[in-house]
Design a protein around this motif. Sequence first.
Motif, PDB file in Angstrom:
ATOM      1  N   PRO A 292     -11.912  39.898 -42.721  1.00 55.54           N
ATOM      2  CA  PRO A 292     -11.234  39.205 -41.621  1.00 55.54           C
ATOM      3  C   PRO A 292      -9.901  39.847 -41.301  1.00 55.54           C
ATOM      4  O   PRO A 292      -9.178  40.308 -42.179  1.00 55.54           O
ATOM      5  N   GLY A 293      -9.570  39.897 -40.007  1.00 50.50           N
ATOM      6  CA  GLY A 293      -8.297  40.469 -39.586  1.00 50.50           C
ATOM      7  C   GLY A 293      -8.261  41.967 -39.601  1.00 50.50           C
ATOM      8  O   GLY A 293      -7.203  42.574 -39.710  1.00 50.50           O
ATOM      9  N   GLY A 294      -9.398  42.639 -39.506  1.00 50.58           N
ATOM     10  CA  GLY A 294      -9.421  44.092 -39.509  1.00 50.58           C
ATOM     11  C   GLY A 294      -9.087  44.658 -38.143  1.00 50.58           C
ATOM     12  O   GLY A 294      -8.496  44.014 -37.284  1.00 50.58           O
ATOM     13  N   CYS A 295      -9.460  45.919 -37.898  1.00 47.81           N
ATOM     14  CA  CYS A 295      -9.181  46.581 -36.632  1.00 47.81           C
ATOM     15  C   CYS A 295     -10.092  45.997 -35.556  1.00 47.81           C
ATOM     16  O   CYS A 295     -11.318  46.028 -35.680  1.00 47.81           O
ATOM     17  N   VAL A 296      -9.491  45.495 -34.509  1.00 47.98           N
ATOM     18  CA  VAL A 296     -10.216  44.866 -33.415  1.00 47.98           C
ATOM     19  C   VAL A 296      -9.846  45.590 -32.136  1.00 47.98           C
ATOM     20  O   VAL A 296      -8.664  45.872 -31.883  1.00 47.98           O
ATOM     21  N   SER A 297     -10.842  45.872 -31.321  1.00 49.40           N
ATOM     22  CA  SER A 297     -10.582  46.573 -30.056  1.00 49.40           C
ATOM     23  C   SER A 297      -9.899  45.648 -29.057  1.00 49.40           C
ATOM     24  O   SER A 297      -9.865  44.418 -29.204  1.00 49.40           O
ATOM     25  N   VAL A 298      -9.352  46.279 -27.992  1.00 50.95           N
ATOM     26  CA  VAL A 298      -8.646  45.522 -26.959  1.00 50.95           C
ATOM     27  C   VAL A 298      -9.616  44.594 -26.230  1.00 50.95           C
ATOM     28  O   VAL A 298      -9.267  43.449 -25.895  1.00 50.95           O
ATOM     29  N   GLU A 299     -10.820  45.074 -25.973  1.00 55.77           N
ATOM     30  CA  GLU A 299     -11.800  44.234 -25.268  1.00 55.77           C
ATOM     31  C   GLU A 299     -12.129  42.985 -26.084  1.00 55.77           C
ATOM     32  O   GLU A 299     -12.219  41.878 -25.538  1.00 55.77           O
ATOM     33  N   GLU A 300     -12.264  43.127 -27.425  1.00 57.91           N
ATOM     34  CA  GLU A 300     -12.569  41.958 -28.249  1.00 57.91           C
ATOM     35  C   GLU A 300     -11.405  40.981 -28.255  1.00 57.91           C
ATOM     36  O   GLU A 300     -11.605  39.760 -28.225  1.00 57.91           O
ATOM     37  N   ARG A 301     -10.170  41.520 -28.270  1.00 63.78           N
ATOM     38  CA  ARG A 301      -9.001  40.631 -28.233  1.00 63.78           C
ATOM     39  C   ARG A 301      -8.958  39.848 -26.927  1.00 63.78           C
ATOM     40  O   ARG A 301      -8.674  38.645 -26.920  1.00 63.78           O
ATOM     41  N   GLN A 302      -9.230  40.509 -25.814  1.00 66.42           N
ATOM     42  CA  GLN A 302      -9.217  39.810 -24.532  1.00 66.42           C
ATOM     43  C   GLN A 302     -10.332  38.778 -24.444  1.00 66.42           C
ATOM     44  O   GLN A 302     -10.132  37.676 -23.911  1.00 66.42           O
ATOM     45  N   GLU A 303     -11.492  39.108 -24.993  1.00 69.68           N
ATOM     46  CA  GLU A 303     -12.597  38.153 -24.977  1.00 69.68           C
ATOM     47  C   GLU A 303     -12.268  36.926 -25.823  1.00 69.68           C
ATOM     48  O   GLU A 303     -12.542  35.785 -25.418  1.00 69.68           O
TER      49      GLU A 303
END
Length: 626
Positions: A292-303
Amino acid sequence: MASKHPPVCQIFSFKDCKTSLDPIFELPVHCLTPTAAPIVIDNGSFQTRAGWAAPAAELDSAPRLIFRSVAARSRGAARSETQIGNDIPNLEPLRWLLKSQFDRNVVVNFEIQELILDHVFTHLGLSSEGFVEHPILMTEAPCNPLHCRQMMSELLFECYRVPFVSYGVDSLYSFYHNNNQRNLQPPHTGLILSSGYHCSHILPVVDGRLDAVNCKRLNVAGSQAASYLQRLLQLKYPGHLAAITLSRMEELLHEHSYTAVDYHQELEKWRCPEFYEREVHRMQLPFSGKVPGGCVSVEERQERRAQQLRRLQEINTRRREEKLQQDQERLDRLLAVQELLEDGLLDQFHKSLMELNMDSAEELQSYINKLQLAVEQGRLKLLQSDGAEGKMEVSELEQPIDEGDGVALMDPDFPEDPLSEKSVNVVQPAFNMAEYHQLFVGTERLRCPEILFQPSLIGEDQMGLMETLQYVLARYTPEQQEALVNNVFLTGGNVQYPGMKERVERELLEFRPFQSHFKVTMATRPGLDTWYGARDWALEHPAAAGAEGWISRQDYEEKGCEYLSEHCASNVFVPMKIAKPVPARPAELPVAFQTPTGASAVVATVTSTSAPSSSTDAADINMVAS
């Protein structure tokens, strides 16, 4: 010179074996003709093994049923809903429901024992209703209490109406089987060291019969070792309490533990880092590789932010609808009260005003105006929120939510955004999830089997196995001691640790006289030789009326439920003699009386004794004047 190569890590995984349902076998034809073949049941406190006493050429020599001696039955559940042994795929979720027929190694719960026997007879293919026409050979504990044998015989003869029953001690059957394999001539003399799931025993056999007077029991065995290992690892790894289950600890004991020949010298070896890295067993627990809390892309953050925003909007819309519905209901009630005034029903109007805690019609009109305004505003906000829903989503995705707006929209029970505001390009420190979920089993591998020799490690105030053996040997003459130690026999499921035989030999060498001889042998199959020995005995001693070792129904009815027919692998039958109390003649109490003339009282004490040569009673009367 130290090696340059690092020691190889030994990583193991728990098998977590799931049991499969026991099949229902068909009754073999040769088990019915020419005579009914006996059913051999090794009624163990850990496992039950059952099969036919038939020659190996006619039938598979292994027991047909092997399952755990437990039953899972909820309170108030029907008998058909009870799960027995292998019907339970995983014991851990139902651990709190499990019931056994044993207390230590003695059968006390005969309701569960009946369920176990039903399971055995059904899966062996017996379809007869109300009776079992095959003789039953069943194992029992050494020095089994008469009451327990009485209840077992009553269950078999009265409930199942079996024709013959034979009882024998499990470790004596194993001793009998292995002596026959070694071609030793009877009668056999030896010393049996038996360790099972709940208890361990020292059983001396002299001239082919159990010396029950000198038998000793230790309340330390496999279940105590598994519980001790579970406590050690739970203290060592408090973050994995739920994963350190009793079933996994039993697997660790059976497959990864060993008995140290010299306990203290072996512990000194574990102080060496190289020895530790080479011998420690790393047990891999199951885990999920997603961090949990790993590298997340910008698209996933916006979603995720869009999903959070939609959820907040749904919460606010639902609250507004509930508030609007409550205001509308209150407004309708106030308008109904106002209609009473317009219709001229003054009594009902004033009564309704009192219920609403209002004083006048003007106050009622003021509340009506306020509620009408609130209802109109609520409907307008709902229409505006529905129309601007799409626009708000797009605008909020383009701009981050301000702190004030977030507080206004945020539900107090809704958790905050778990995503960090750090840049995704920041290098996170490496975390080995697999290593975090590993149990390093080091000295625990030898500490748990050691409780058999040192029960004080778990707080038991009793002698160890070899101290008890030395105490038993001291009760015999030197010639008998020599004969006993020349055939020291190890059996039971809890003696299968590597190094057990060498440890017993070393302990015997320490306390036996100089240049004396002894021999220690291990059972070929410590867990199964009991059943094989019982099968061999049943084949050599067919069931018949008056046959050695068999109890017929006539014996049961004439000699009592606790009757035991002795044989080479049985307990010693000690009949229970209950002295019936003879009704004593009530002694006459001291009587005080006065003479008619007013003289002083005379106390008469009467003591009656029965003369041995006469049926009449003599009385001694002592007169005491006061």
